[in-house]
Design an enzyme around this catalytic site. Structure first.
Site, short mmCIF file in Angstrom:
data_model
loop_
_atom_site.label_atom_id
_atom_site.label_comp_id
_atom_site.label_asym_id
_atom_site.label_seq_id
_atom_site.Cartn_x
_atom_site.Cartn_y
_atom_site.Cartn_z
CG ASP A 116 1.39 -2.33 -8.26
OD1 ASP A 116 1.51 -2.01 -8.99
OD2 ASP A 116 0.54 -3.14 -7.47
CD GLU A 175 -2.79 2.93 -5.06
OE1 GLU A 175 -1.51 2.94 -5.31
OE2 GLU A 175 -4.09 2.33 -5.48
CG HIS A 227 -2.65 -1.13 -6.55
ND1 HIS A 227 -2.88 -0.31 -5.74
CD2 HIS A 227 -2.86 -2.15 -6.42
CE1 HIS A 227 -3.43 -1.15 -4.58
NE2 HIS A 227 -3.47 -2.97 -5.40
NE ARG A 282 -4.60 -1.24 0.27
CZ ARG A 282 -4.59 -2.58 -0.41
NH1 ARG A 282 -3.17 -2.97 -1.78
NH2 ARG A 282 -5.32 -3.20 -0.67
P1 NAD Z 1 -1.09 -11.40 5.64
O1 NAD Z 1 -2.35 -10.40 6.37
O2 NAD Z 1 -1.00 -12.71 4.88
O3 NAD Z 1 0.27 -10.80 5.92
C1 NAD Z 1 0.27 -9.91 6.70
C2 NAD Z 1 1.93 -9.77 7.69
O4 NAD Z 1 1.78 -8.99 7.56
C3 NAD Z 1 1.50 -10.87 9.21
O5 NAD Z 1 2.23 -11.93 9.05
C4 NAD Z 1 0.80 -9.86 9.63
O6 NAD Z 1 2.05 -10.39 11.29
C5 NAD Z 1 2.36 -8.93 8.74
N1 NAD Z 1 1.96 -7.69 10.13
C6 NAD Z 1 1.22 -6.76 10.55
N2 NAD Z 1 1.65 -5.14 10.76
C7 NAD Z 1 2.58 -5.29 10.73
C8 NAD Z 1 3.33 -4.51 11.76
N3 NAD Z 1 3.41 -3.95 11.83
N4 NAD Z 1 5.11 -5.22 11.67
C9 NAD Z 1 5.56 -5.78 10.56
N5 NAD Z 1 5.01 -7.38 10.32
C10 NAD Z 1 3.29 -6.84 10.02
O7 NAD Z 1 -1.49 -10.33 4.25
P2 NAD Z 1 -0.98 -10.07 2.81
O8 NAD Z 1 -2.07 -11.39 1.94
O9 NAD Z 1 0.41 -11.01 2.62
O10 NAD Z 1 -1.20 -9.10 2.03
C11 NAD Z 1 -0.36 -8.11 2.22
C12 NAD Z 1 -0.14 -6.79 1.89
O11 NAD Z 1 -0.36 -6.66 0.31
C13 NAD Z 1 -2.55 -6.62 2.20
O12 NAD Z 1 -2.24 -6.08 2.80
C14 NAD Z 1 -2.49 -5.81 0.45
O13 NAD Z 1 -2.33 -4.15 1.06
C15 NAD Z 1 -1.12 -6.03 -0.61
N6 NAD Z 1 -1.85 -6.31 -1.38
C16 NAD Z 1 -1.22 -6.07 -2.52
C17 NAD Z 1 -1.52 -6.37 -4.09
C18 NAD Z 1 -1.40 -5.26 -4.93
O14 NAD Z 1 -2.10 -5.29 -6.06
N7 NAD Z 1 -0.69 -4.89 -5.23
C19 NAD Z 1 -2.27 -6.94 -3.87
C20 NAD Z 1 -3.48 -8.16 -2.72
C21 NAD Z 1 -2.27 -7.41 -1.71
#
Ligand code: NAD
Length: 338
Positions: free
Chosen positions: A259, A264, A296, A235
């Site tokens: 990305d 955005e 994105h 994000r």
């Molecule tokens: P997930 O929930 O599986 O993993 C997130 C991880 O972050 C978890 O392991 C959690 O413990 C950790 N975390 C949370 N807060 C934290 C902090 N303060 N410090 C350290 N670690 C922390 O999520 P995911 O499926 O891996 O997705 C991650 C992010 O990717 C989503 O939240 C979304 O914003 C982004 N995303 C982007 C796209 C894109 O097209 N660019 C698509 C899907 C998801």
């Protein structure tokens, strides 16, 4: 019959919904985003189906509640654009697709790394102009480099696994370390300062939450190994973009693959090629030849689009059946449900 207002519809997002929708659902596809200015277009619908750059703040939630919309169905995993408390207050359930394709996003982050490292975009532009010079295109071997991964959830873990295939060393940071990943001999969990100081590449995979907003700021940038490559596919607001620009100008950051961008929503997903870019920060970012920006699109694979449609329609069906009442009663990663 449940009526759904579908926002930010694009041909690629609409098609799989048309393919998988059942006859008891009617979908109105709107190209515009859901915002305070457009919320009236939800009148007459039971649910709104939204994506990453729709905005359901307190005012929008209040108006949706007044018009009897009972469900916000997110077509994405992140929900930082939704005021969950306001939705709960106005009796609106919120569902999301917590995991549709971690490989799609992880692979895009690796694509950004490789394209930046080997200057693929500049190289392509050059040869198309008949310029076959290699000056300025020197890259580095991924093999043996250290990659800092912040967030080892579904996407970060997958990225780490790909990178260990390149024989990179991984320094990982997560509030909840992944036990299986930590058994990989190339992966070591550590504190942020050590990760910042020793990583050749830093890639972000944490959700946008109050404590991750501007995780990358002037202070953290000052701790980075000089010349580091920064990748953000999570994000935009994980990174203070003005601080990033300062870091790029003074060389602390060697390159950046983005990305996502914190502002955005006015630009990404849209053809704005006829307009002047009014956002001076974005315009400045676009001037760097060591910055690669995609709009994105990390999620944008056939597999992910199909899974998003199937999972969202299942969420809506389960809501119809009374199984999904409440604000994000399901689909929230237990680790992140703070
Ligand atoms: P997930 O929930 O599986 O993993 C997130 C991880 O972050 C978890 O392991 C959690 O413990 C950790 N975390 C949370 N807060 C934290 C902090 N303060 N410090 C350290 N670690 C922390 O999520 P995911 O499926 O891996 O997705 C991650 C992010 O990717 C989503 O939240 C979304 O914003 C982004 N995303 C982007 C796209 C894109 O097209 N660019 C698509 C899907 C998801």
């Amino acid at each position: 019959m449940t009526k759904i207002a579908f926002y930010d519809a694009k041909p690629y997002s609409q098609k799989p919904f048309e393919e998988y929708v059942s006859q008891d659902l009617t979908i109105t596809y709107y190209e515009h985003k859901l915002t305070r200015d457009t919320v009236e277009s939800a009148v007459g619908h039971d649910a709104v189906c939204v994506f990453v750059n729709d905005t359901i703040d307190g005012k929008v939630a209040e108006r949706l509640g007044e018009m009897g919309v009972g469900l916000v169905a997110l077509r994405c995993s992140g929900y930082n654009n939704i005021n969950l408390d306001a939705c709960a207050r106005h009796g609106i359930s919120v569902v999301r697709v917590p995991s549709y394709s971690p490989p799609s996003v992880a692979e895009h982050s690796i694509a950004l790394m490789l394209a930046l490292n080997r200057h693929l975009i500049r190289a392509h532009a050059r040869v198309r102009e008949g310029n076959f010079s290699l000056n300025g295109l020197v890259g580095f071997e991924m093999c043996g480099k250290t990659v800092g991964i912040i967030g080892t959830g579904r996407i970060g873990r997958h990225a780490a696994e790909i990178l260990t295939g390149f024989q990179c060393e991984i320094l990982a940071y997560d509030l909840h370390p992944d036990q299986a990943l930590s058994r990989n001999p190339r992966v070591r969990y550590t504190e942020l300062d050590e990760l910042y100081a020793n990583s050749d590449i830093l890639s972000l995979y944490v959700p946008l939450l109050p404590d991750t907003r501007y995780l990358i700021n002037d202070t953290s940038i000052a701790k980075l190994k000089p010349g580091i490559m920064l990748i953000n596919t999570s994000r935009g607001a994980l990174v203070d973009t003005k601080a990033l620009i300062r870091g790029l100008k003074n060389g602390r950051i060697g390159s950046a693959g983005l990305d996502v961008y914190e502002e955005e929503s006015d630009y990404f997903f849209e053809d704005r090629s006829e307009d002047v870019i009014a956002d001076d920060v974005l315009a400045r970012l676009l001037t760097f030849n060591n910055v690669l920006i995609t709009s994105h699109q990390a999620f944008l694979t056939r597999e992910a689009l199909n899974k998003i449609a199937v999972a969202t329609l299942k969420n809506i069906r389960e809501y119809q059946e009374g199984k999904r009442a409440g604000a994000l009663t399901h689909g929230v990663c237990a680790k992140c449900a703070t």
